[in-house]
Structure formats: structure tokens, C-alpha cells
Enzyme design. Structure first.
Site, PDB file in Angstrom:
ATOM      1  CE1 TYR A 130       0.734   1.699   4.221  1.00  0.00           C
ATOM      2  CE2 TYR A 130       1.078  -0.666   4.406  1.00  0.00           C
ATOM      3  CZ  TYR A 130       1.254   0.602   4.900  1.00  0.00           C
ATOM      4  OH  TYR A 130       1.955   0.800   6.065  1.00  0.00           O
TER       5      TYR A 130
ATOM      6  CG  PHE B  58       0.815   9.412   5.384  1.00  0.00           C
ATOM      7  CD1 PHE B  58       0.520   8.208   5.997  1.00  0.00           C
ATOM      8  CD2 PHE B  58      -0.160  10.013   4.606  1.00  0.00           C
ATOM      9  CE1 PHE B  58      -0.714   7.596   5.831  1.00  0.00           C
ATOM     10  CE2 PHE B  58      -1.402   9.421   4.437  1.00  0.00           C
ATOM     11  CZ  PHE B  58      -1.678   8.204   5.039  1.00  0.00           C
ATOM     12  CG  ASP B  59       3.130   3.858   6.154  1.00  0.00           C
ATOM     13  OD1 ASP B  59       4.305   3.513   5.917  1.00  0.00           O
ATOM     14  OD2 ASP B  59       2.339   3.201   6.841  1.00  0.00           O
TER      15      ASP B  59
ATOM     16  CB  ILE C 228      -7.911   3.573  10.579  1.00  0.00           C
ATOM     17  CG1 ILE C 228      -7.471   3.265   9.137  1.00  0.00           C
ATOM     18  CG2 ILE C 228      -6.784   4.168  11.390  1.00  0.00           C
ATOM     19  CD1 ILE C 228      -7.033   4.512   8.365  1.00  0.00           C
TER      20      ILE C 228
ATOM     21  CE1 TYR D 109      -3.974   6.228  12.614  1.00  0.00           C
ATOM     22  CE2 TYR D 109      -4.017   7.065  10.358  1.00  0.00           C
ATOM     23  CZ  TYR D 109      -3.673   6.077  11.263  1.00  0.00           C
ATOM     24  OH  TYR D 109      -3.035   4.945  10.837  1.00  0.00           O
TER      25      TYR D 109
ATOM     26  CG  PHE E  48      -4.559   4.377   2.603  1.00  0.00           C
ATOM     27  CD1 PHE E  48      -3.278   4.044   3.041  1.00  0.00           C
ATOM     28  CD2 PHE E  48      -5.375   5.120   3.436  1.00  0.00           C
ATOM     29  CE1 PHE E  48      -2.831   4.442   4.289  1.00  0.00           C
ATOM     30  CE2 PHE E  48      -4.937   5.517   4.683  1.00  0.00           C
ATOM     31  CZ  PHE E  48      -3.660   5.180   5.114  1.00  0.00           C
TER      32      PHE E  48
END
Length: 241
Positions: free
Chosen positions: A154, A164-165, A182, A208, A224
Site C-alpha cells: 500500500y 506519509f507511509d 483504522i 485518525y 490509500f
């Protein structure tokens, strides 16, 4: 927010302005005998980079660099400061709280605008929870249930495109139970099958929330791209069935 962190930021944010000090050097001559001038230069530069990163990681917003330099130099040179030192932490904390509230409200507004426009795009589905998704590749395997474990690749992005990831960047897949992530992920992954790819558009309340986390600001809508590699069924649930 820890006062020690704020104190470090407050005292050192303007270390980038060291060159503006009249002397140009702080505590000249106070060094271990084995320390070279080149090492002093390297440490000084590294300290400046570290302090700048500390500022960037907090939502101070607009700053006046001239006043930042003045405050730094006044404190460093032992001069009387325009702000009483005992009030520095309270001023910084108050400003950060105000700025954080502003940033969260702005993020929520941007997220709502994005989702309102995005749901009109071809292939995008909005669910009852407010989650939006688009199937990129259908997949031919099984779809996971909320109690299953999945293995995925992902990439996660903010609305401005900031990554961010990313498991792709780390070069390895990730495996986790859907009931431990989440809400947007837990729901979204149930709409795709093994071998499939899905794009998730997750509103803040399914991600979040107002708190944010790490590099994700509060009230951020997240995007995502997820590739579902394998589903590991919950054997206990299967046995009960």
C-alpha cells in the site's frame, strides 16, 4: 505536549541565525582538546538542521524570522528579553493550540470539499459510513471479512500528494488483522478480493480524527492505494460457522 520539547524549540529555533551574532562564535575556546574546528563546524551545522526540523514538525504557522533572530540573540547574549522568560512556555503553548485548531478546521473543510467532488467521479462508490472507494483491479480470490487477517502492499497520501507511509518504499508487504486498523481500512478492504487493487478515500472520522498521528495532521482525509495480496481466514470464526 511536553514543556521540555517546547523549551528546546523556543530556545533553539533561531539557531539558524547564529551567524548574525556579533561575536559569530558561542563560548569560543570552550572545547575538548581533541575537538577540531572542522568538528565544531559540523556539530554547529547539524544542530541548526535539528532545530529547524523541530520547528517544521510543529504547526507554528507564520513566523517573523527577524524577531526569531532577535529573541535568540538576546537570550544567548544575556540581554533583557522582550518577553519574560517565565512566560515563554505559556505563550508558545497558547499559540500552538490556536494554530492547531485553525489547521484542523482548514483540513476538515478541504477534506469535505474533496470528498464532495470525488464521489461524482466515474467508478467511485460512497458507502453509508462516508468511506469512498474505487476498484482498480477486481481480483479473483476471496474477499476478507472484518475478522480476517490480510497481507497487502500500500501507499498512503495526504490530499496534497504527500506520501506519509508506503510498504512499496520499504520493499516488503504488510500483514495485519482488519479488526486492528483504522475504520476506513477495516471496511474498505472487504470490498476487494485477493489479487485486486483498491483506492480508498477515507474521511478523518474513519481515520485518525482530530488528533492526527505522526506526519498526519488532525482532521486529515487520507488516500490509500492498496493491493490485496492474500487473505488469512479467521479459523475460529470459520469453525463456529
Amino acid at each position: 505536549m511536553k514543556k521540555t520539547v517546547i523549551a528546546i524549540i523556543a530556545a533553539s529555533a533561531a539557531v539558524l541565525a547564529l551567524s548574525s551574532c556579533a561575536a559569530g562564535t558561542y563560548q569560543k575556546g570552550n572545547r575538548a582538546p581533541e575537538t577540531t574546528s572542522a568538528q565544531i563546524d559540523t556539530v554547529s551545522y547539524a544542530l541548526g538542521v535539528n532545530f529547524a526540523q523541530a520547528i517544521i514538525n510543529y504547526p507554528f504557522g507564520e513566523l517573523d524570522l527577524a524577531q526569531l533572530r532577535k529573541g535568540f540573540n538576546d537570550a544567548l547574549n544575556g540581554e533583557e528579553t522582550m518577553v519574560p522568560k517565565e512566560k515563554v512556555l505559556a505563550i508558545l503553548n497558547s499559540h500552538l493550540m490556536t494554530q492547531q485548531t485553525y489547521e484542523m478546521e482548514k483540513n476538515k473543510e478541504k477534506g469535505d470539499e474533496f470528498l464532495a467532488a470525488n464521489k461524482e467521479k466515474e467508478g467511485v462508490v460512497e458507502t453509508e459510513s462516508g468511506l469512498q472507494y474505487k476498484i482498480e483491479v477486481e481480483g479473483s480470490g476471496i474477499a476478507p471479512a472484518a475478522t480476517d487477517t490480510v497481507e497487502v502492499n500500500y501507499e498512503g497520501r495526504l490530499l496534497d500528494g504527500t506520501v506519509f507511509d508506503s510498504s512499496y518504499e520499504r520493499g516488503e508487504t504488510v500483514k495485519f488483522p482488519l479488526n486492528g486498523v483504522i475504520r476506513g481500512w477495516a471496511e474498505g478492504l472487504t470490498y476487494v478480493k485477493e489479487g485486486g487493487k483498491i483506492q480508498l478515500y477515507i474521511p478523518a472520522e474513519l481515520a485518525y480524527g482530530s488528533r492526527g498521528t505522526g506526519p498526519i495532521p488532525g482532521n486529515s482525509t487520507l488516500i490509500f492505494d492498496v493491493e490485496l495480496i492474500k487473505v488469512y481466514k479467521d479459523t475460529k470464526q470459520e469453525a463456529e460457522k
